[in-house]
Scaffold this active site. Structure first.
Site, mmCIF file in Angstrom:
data_model
loop_
_atom_site.group_PDB
_atom_site.id
_atom_site.type_symbol
_atom_site.label_atom_id
_atom_site.label_comp_id
_atom_site.label_asym_id
_atom_site.label_seq_id
_atom_site.Cartn_x
_atom_site.Cartn_y
_atom_site.Cartn_z
ATOM 1 N N PRO A 2 0.719 -0.697 -0.032
ATOM 2 C CG PRO A 2 -0.020 -1.073 2.236
ATOM 3 C CD PRO A 2 1.098 -1.590 1.431
ATOM 4 C CD GLU A 3 3.134 3.981 -2.907
ATOM 5 O OE1 GLU A 3 3.860 4.580 -2.125
ATOM 6 O OE2 GLU A 3 3.801 2.840 -4.358
ATOM 7 C CE LYS A 59 5.833 1.630 2.210
ATOM 8 N NZ LYS A 59 6.060 0.990 0.897
ATOM 9 N NE ARG A 110 -1.940 -9.577 -4.364
ATOM 10 C CZ ARG A 110 -0.769 -8.946 -5.019
ATOM 11 N NH1 ARG A 110 0.131 -9.939 -5.779
ATOM 12 N NH2 ARG A 110 -0.938 -7.445 -5.216
ATOM 13 N NE ARG A 150 19.779 8.433 4.422
ATOM 14 C CZ ARG A 150 19.518 7.843 6.218
ATOM 15 N NH1 ARG A 150 19.736 6.640 6.194
ATOM 16 N NH2 ARG A 150 19.629 8.514 7.266
ATOM 17 N NE ARG A 248 9.151 -3.236 -6.023
ATOM 18 C CZ ARG A 248 8.643 -2.318 -5.385
ATOM 19 N NH1 ARG A 248 9.403 -1.851 -3.575
ATOM 20 N NH2 ARG A 248 7.448 -2.382 -5.338
#
Ligand SMILES: [Zn+2]
Length: 259
Positions: A2-3, A59, A110, A150, A248
């Site tokens: 889910p976002e 999330k 699912r 990062r 992805r």
């Protein structure tokens, strides 16, 4: 997955119905969704407690009671919702928490993720794992701090929940497209101006998506092009590139998104 906008939609819906409701009975139709608790223990530990206001962290949907806290991390098809007495049941209902008025239900076609139970704040933190600042409310300064030093690709950094909490695959592609940067851009190549553009793209995308309760397929959104067989850029008309970035399925415009 889910976002954030979907989960925020669930939270807002439940915020109006769940607080103050007392738990009468827990019915687990599919114990496969339970992650750290048995069906029997879930019922026993929740019985008689009252729900407080629901929260969201990235999330995660967090449903505290005056006893333990229920944590829900849905798969793409997961749908926690409140049903007033007598409401028809949805298909694939995995869990029903009967309340003194109505029911809290969790349906999932699912079941990639599921439901956890935590008895205290420390346990909640353990279940959530390391979470960066929430994407919906992050200001530019905090965003800059989260991204500084990062390494790796832009996409994997934005999707890392310990850096910023709440961004999934769709949102990340949409934000990169709006900020005109490729998802595969190396973090070392971001300058201060890039970070500012990313932040403002993220805030705009999230505000609109939260208003829709999902990542919407609006005409001027990259997400709208996602399911087309031969998609073109909603901004410049160039044929979009579809490829895997950090494992992805990703979509970007080779013309208006720079490496
Ligand atoms: Zn383009």
């Amino acid at each position: 997955m889910p976002e954030l906008p979907d989960v925020e939609g669930f939270r807002r819906e439940l915020a109006g119905t769940l607080p103050g409701r007392r738990i009468r009975r827990v019915t687990v139709h599919d114990a496969g969704i339970l992650r750290n608790v048995t069906a029997q223990a879930l019922g026993y530990r929740l019985d008689g407690h009252r729900f407080d206001a629901p929260r969201r962290c990235g999330k995660w949907l967090i449903l505290p009671t005056d006893g333990p806290t229920l944590l829900v991390h849905s798969g793409m098809t997961g749908h926690p919702y409140y049903a007033s007495d007598g409401t028809e049941h949805l298909a694939y209902e995995r869990l029903v928490v009967s309340l003194d008025r109505g029911e809290l239900r969790y349906a999932d076609l699912r079941k990639l993720r599921g439901v956890w139970l935590a008895s205290c704040a420390d346990e909640v933190a353990d279940v959530l794992g390391p979470q960066g600042p929430d994407a919906l409310n992050i200001d530019l300064r905090t965003f800059r701090g989260a991204l500084s030093d990062r390494r790796g690709r832009l996409k994997s950094t934005l999707m890392d929940q310990s850096v910023i909490a709440g961004l999934g695959n769709l949102l990340t592609d949409e934000i990169c497209w709006r900020a005109r940067m490729r998802p595969s851009r190396a973090m070392e190549n971001l300058d201060a101006d890039d970070v500012r553009r990313l932040h403002s793209a993220m805030i705009r995308v999230l505000r609109t998506a939260v208003r829709h309760g999902r990542v919407p397929s609006l005409p001027r959104w990259l997400t709208a092009a996602r399911d087309e067989p031969d998609p073109s850029c909603p901004r410049c008309g160039t044929r979009l590139t579809r490829d895997r970035v950090v494992g992805r399925a990703s979509l970007w415009c080779p013309r208006c998104q720079r490496e």
